[in-house]
Design a protein around this motif. Sequence first.
Motif, PDB file in Angstrom:
ATOM      1  N   HIS A  65      -0.131  -1.318  -3.884  1.00  0.00           N
ATOM      2  CA  HIS A  65      -0.992  -0.593  -2.940  1.00  0.00           C
ATOM      3  C   HIS A  65      -0.093   0.121  -1.926  1.00  0.00           C
ATOM      4  O   HIS A  65       0.715  -0.524  -1.258  1.00  0.00           O
ATOM      5  CB  HIS A  65      -1.922  -1.560  -2.214  1.00  0.00           C
ATOM      6  CG  HIS A  65      -2.735  -2.414  -3.137  1.00  0.00           C
ATOM      7  ND1 HIS A  65      -3.709  -1.898  -3.962  1.00  0.00           N
ATOM      8  CD2 HIS A  65      -2.697  -3.744  -3.376  1.00  0.00           C
ATOM      9  CE1 HIS A  65      -4.258  -2.873  -4.659  1.00  0.00           C
ATOM     10  NE2 HIS A  65      -3.659  -4.004  -4.325  1.00  0.00           N
ATOM     11  N   THR A  66      -0.247   1.445  -1.832  1.00  0.00           N
ATOM     12  CA  THR A  66       0.672   2.230  -1.002  1.00  0.00           C
ATOM     13  C   THR A  66      -0.075   3.232  -0.142  1.00  0.00           C
ATOM     14  O   THR A  66      -0.907   3.986  -0.639  1.00  0.00           O
ATOM     15  CB  THR A  66       1.694   2.980  -1.887  1.00  0.00           C
ATOM     16  OG1 THR A  66       2.412   2.024  -2.674  1.00  0.00           O
ATOM     17  CG2 THR A  66       2.668   3.782  -1.059  1.00  0.00           C
ATOM     18  N   LEU A  89      -0.076   9.359  -6.712  1.00  0.00           N
ATOM     19  CA  LEU A  89      -0.586   7.993  -6.542  1.00  0.00           C
ATOM     20  C   LEU A  89      -2.019   7.858  -7.052  1.00  0.00           C
ATOM     21  O   LEU A  89      -2.392   6.817  -7.584  1.00  0.00           O
ATOM     22  CB  LEU A  89      -0.514   7.585  -5.068  1.00  0.00           C
ATOM     23  CG  LEU A  89       0.889   7.380  -4.510  1.00  0.00           C
ATOM     24  CD1 LEU A  89       0.847   7.274  -2.991  1.00  0.00           C
ATOM     25  CD2 LEU A  89       1.550   6.149  -5.115  1.00  0.00           C
ATOM     26  N   ASP A  96      -4.539   0.677  -5.203  1.00  0.00           N
ATOM     27  CA  ASP A  96      -5.098   1.651  -4.272  1.00  0.00           C
ATOM     28  C   ASP A  96      -3.985   2.415  -3.566  1.00  0.00           C
ATOM     29  O   ASP A  96      -2.876   1.893  -3.373  1.00  0.00           O
ATOM     30  CB  ASP A  96      -5.966   0.963  -3.219  1.00  0.00           C
ATOM     31  CG  ASP A  96      -7.297   0.505  -3.773  1.00  0.00           C
ATOM     32  OD1 ASP A  96      -7.733   1.046  -4.815  1.00  0.00           O
ATOM     33  OD2 ASP A  96      -7.917  -0.383  -3.175  1.00  0.00           O
ATOM     34  N   SER A  97      -4.320   3.614  -3.166  1.00  0.00           N
ATOM     35  CA  SER A  97      -3.382   4.417  -2.397  1.00  0.00           C
ATOM     36  C   SER A  97      -4.155   5.221  -1.353  1.00  0.00           C
ATOM     37  O   SER A  97      -5.366   5.382  -1.449  1.00  0.00           O
ATOM     38  CB  SER A  97      -2.594   5.352  -3.316  1.00  0.00           C
ATOM     39  OG  SER A  97      -3.466   6.255  -3.959  1.00  0.00           O
ATOM     40  N   TRP A 134      -4.260  -1.660   6.490  1.00  0.00           N
ATOM     41  CA  TRP A 134      -3.788  -1.650   5.092  1.00  0.00           C
ATOM     42  C   TRP A 134      -3.219  -3.019   4.723  1.00  0.00           C
ATOM     43  O   TRP A 134      -3.542  -3.577   3.686  1.00  0.00           O
ATOM     44  CB  TRP A 134      -2.737  -0.546   4.931  1.00  0.00           C
ATOM     45  CG  TRP A 134      -2.404  -0.252   3.516  1.00  0.00           C
ATOM     46  CD1 TRP A 134      -1.293  -0.654   2.833  1.00  0.00           C
ATOM     47  CD2 TRP A 134      -3.178   0.497   2.584  1.00  0.00           C
ATOM     48  NE1 TRP A 134      -1.321  -0.188   1.545  1.00  0.00           N
ATOM     49  CE2 TRP A 134      -2.477   0.533   1.363  1.00  0.00           C
ATOM     50  CE3 TRP A 134      -4.391   1.163   2.670  1.00  0.00           C
ATOM     51  CZ2 TRP A 134      -2.952   1.189   0.243  1.00  0.00           C
ATOM     52  CZ3 TRP A 134      -4.872   1.815   1.547  1.00  0.00           C
ATOM     53  CH2 TRP A 134      -4.159   1.828   0.355  1.00  0.00           C
TER      54      TRP A 134
END
Length: 140
Positions: A65-66, A89, A96-97, A134
């Motif tokens: 995830h980024t 991405l 997820d991005s 995040w």
Amino acid sequence: MSHSRKYFHKAIKLKSQGVSAIGAVGFCWGGVVVAKLAKSDDIKAAVILHPGRLADEDIHEVKVHTAVLGAEIDKTSPPEQLKQFGEILLVKSEFDSFVKIFPGVAYGWTMRYNAEDESAVKSAEEAHLDMLNWFTKYVK
């Protein structure tokens, strides 16, 4: 020892000490290091803020995830490049991005801002909150 190797070793050491989830954040050149960490299973999530010399190749290999948070005014990582990172991405459905470009701010806005400038403080705090949210979501 390179910076990225040093951080890989630290992540492995943390896991050997019972830490089950690690998130990594990188500002400027640290974003390149975090992108390298995000190519492994050593971390659960990554946040890259006003990335330095991050390239498409770095983003292609990310597998966690980024989130990428960038500035509207940035010659090193201009908005067009950040949008390209987002497109790279987005096709990776296994994680997820999130890419966000902050309007009206310049490179380094999350760390180097005038504390007397209400707008600058608000933008920096918003980026910090995005980062914390995040990690709260993905580092468990």
